[in-house]
Design a protein around this motif. Structure first.
Motif, PDB file in Angstrom:
ATOM      1  N   VAL A 190      -4.764   4.888   0.191  1.00  0.00           N
ATOM      2  CA  VAL A 190      -5.653   5.775  -0.568  1.00  0.00           C
ATOM      3  C   VAL A 190      -6.879   4.994  -1.045  1.00  0.00           C
ATOM      4  O   VAL A 190      -8.011   5.497  -1.005  1.00  0.00           O
ATOM      5  CB  VAL A 190      -4.903   6.413  -1.752  1.00  0.00           C
ATOM      6  N   LEU A 191      -6.654   3.761  -1.494  1.00  0.00           N
ATOM      7  CA  LEU A 191      -7.765   2.916  -1.925  1.00  0.00           C
ATOM      8  C   LEU A 191      -8.781   2.736  -0.801  1.00  0.00           C
ATOM      9  O   LEU A 191      -9.994   2.832  -1.019  1.00  0.00           O
ATOM     10  CB  LEU A 191      -7.235   1.560  -2.392  1.00  0.00           C
ATOM     11  N   ALA A 192      -8.312   2.486   0.416  1.00  0.00           N
ATOM     12  CA  ALA A 192      -9.212   2.279   1.548  1.00  0.00           C
ATOM     13  C   ALA A 192     -10.063   3.518   1.812  1.00  0.00           C
ATOM     14  O   ALA A 192     -11.259   3.414   2.128  1.00  0.00           O
ATOM     15  CB  ALA A 192      -8.404   1.907   2.795  1.00  0.00           C
ATOM     16  N   ALA A 193      -9.451   4.692   1.673  1.00  0.00           N
ATOM     17  CA  ALA A 193     -10.205   5.929   1.882  1.00  0.00           C
ATOM     18  C   ALA A 193     -11.293   6.096   0.830  1.00  0.00           C
ATOM     19  O   ALA A 193     -12.422   6.527   1.140  1.00  0.00           O
ATOM     20  CB  ALA A 193      -9.254   7.124   1.860  1.00  0.00           C
ATOM     21  N   GLU A 194     -10.988   5.744  -0.413  1.00  0.00           N
ATOM     22  CA  GLU A 194     -11.984   5.868  -1.474  1.00  0.00           C
ATOM     23  C   GLU A 194     -13.096   4.833  -1.321  1.00  0.00           C
ATOM     24  O   GLU A 194     -14.269   5.110  -1.610  1.00  0.00           O
ATOM     25  CB  GLU A 194     -11.318   5.768  -2.851  1.00  0.00           C
ATOM     26  N   LEU A 195     -12.760   3.640  -0.849  1.00  0.00           N
ATOM     27  CA  LEU A 195     -13.787   2.636  -0.597  1.00  0.00           C
ATOM     28  C   LEU A 195     -14.726   3.088   0.517  1.00  0.00           C
ATOM     29  O   LEU A 195     -15.939   2.825   0.475  1.00  0.00           O
ATOM     30  CB  LEU A 195     -13.143   1.296  -0.237  1.00  0.00           C
ATOM     31  N   ALA A 196     -14.183   3.784   1.511  1.00  0.00           N
ATOM     32  CA  ALA A 196     -15.020   4.311   2.587  1.00  0.00           C
ATOM     33  C   ALA A 196     -15.992   5.365   2.042  1.00  0.00           C
ATOM     34  O   ALA A 196     -17.171   5.417   2.441  1.00  0.00           O
ATOM     35  CB  ALA A 196     -14.153   4.912   3.689  1.00  0.00           C
TER      36      ALA A 196
END
Length: 226
Positions: A98-104
């Motif tokens: 989920v963190l990776a998606a928000e960073l994107a």
């Protein structure tokens, strides 16, 4: 409804922040909804406007429930809410996904909102962080942490409507908290607005074009005289 729209909310906040006019103030908005609110404050205080690119990290099957937040930076600042992570039985791999998606999404917004736009200097200045409402406070807490690391002279959180318990928790993060409508029981933030239409990317871009981060006074003066 307490506010007609985000512009109305921004004007209400600006009235409460009028005492800061004349100081070396920078207004920082949490996009997207915080941008039209912050624009009214920047106008009233004749201050530059910039962004804090922060995203809530939501529980996968309850995305509105924050289990943390992340703020843009050379090294992104990640804030976790351990009790929510435990209660939702979220493992580390899921959190990181989920963190990776928000960073994107942060990277996308950085590109389209900021591009090569100069960023406001925060060190030694009065900084006002603005959003359109506050429930759990996870994103605001992360934003305040990130801004504090840049050594502002004074850090103020300005929110039109917020859960009273979240405001109390955030009091230790900011030097001052301004909220005209604290709520003992907060329903969905949109409930407090007559018009809570989602702020578009294009609206954010248009507002930022009116407020260059370090030349707000001159740019608006030139526009007024043209």
């Amino acid at each position: 409804m307490m506010f007609r729209d985000r512009v109305d909310a921004g004007r209400r906040l600006a009235a409460e922040l009028a005492g800061y006019k004349g100081e070396d103030v920078v207004v920082l908005a949490l996009p997207r909804g915080g941008v039209p609110v912050a624009a009214e404050i920047a106008t009233a205080l004749d201050a530059p406007l910039d962004l804090v690119l922060v995203r809530k990290i939501g529980v996968p099957d309850q995305p509105e429930l924050a289990m943390g937040a992340v703020v843009d930076g050379e090294v992104p600042l990640v804030v976790r809410i351990p009790q929510i992570i435990r209660a939702a039985d979220v493992d580390e791999a899921t959190f990181e996904r989920v963190l990776a998606a928000e960073l994107a999404e942060i990277a996308r917004r950085r590109l389209i909102y900021l591009g090569d736009r100069p960023r406001a200097r925060l060190a030694g200045r009065m900084v006002i962080v603005v959003d359109d409402g506050l429930a759990t406070g996870a994103t605001a807490r992360a934003a305040l942490h990130a801004v504090r690391q840049q050594n502002p002279k004074r850090l103020v959180l300005a929110i039109p409507v917020a859960a009273a318990d979240s405001l109390a928790d955030l009091a230790e993060e900011a030097d001052a908290v301004v909220c005209p409508e604290p709520q003992q029981r907060l329903d969905a933030i949109g409930y407090y607005y007559d018009d809570f239409t989602q702020t578009s990317d294009e609206a954010v871009q248009a507002i930022l074009a009116r407020f260059p981060a370090e030349r707000a006074r001159e740019s608006r003066g030139d526009a007024a005289g043209s």
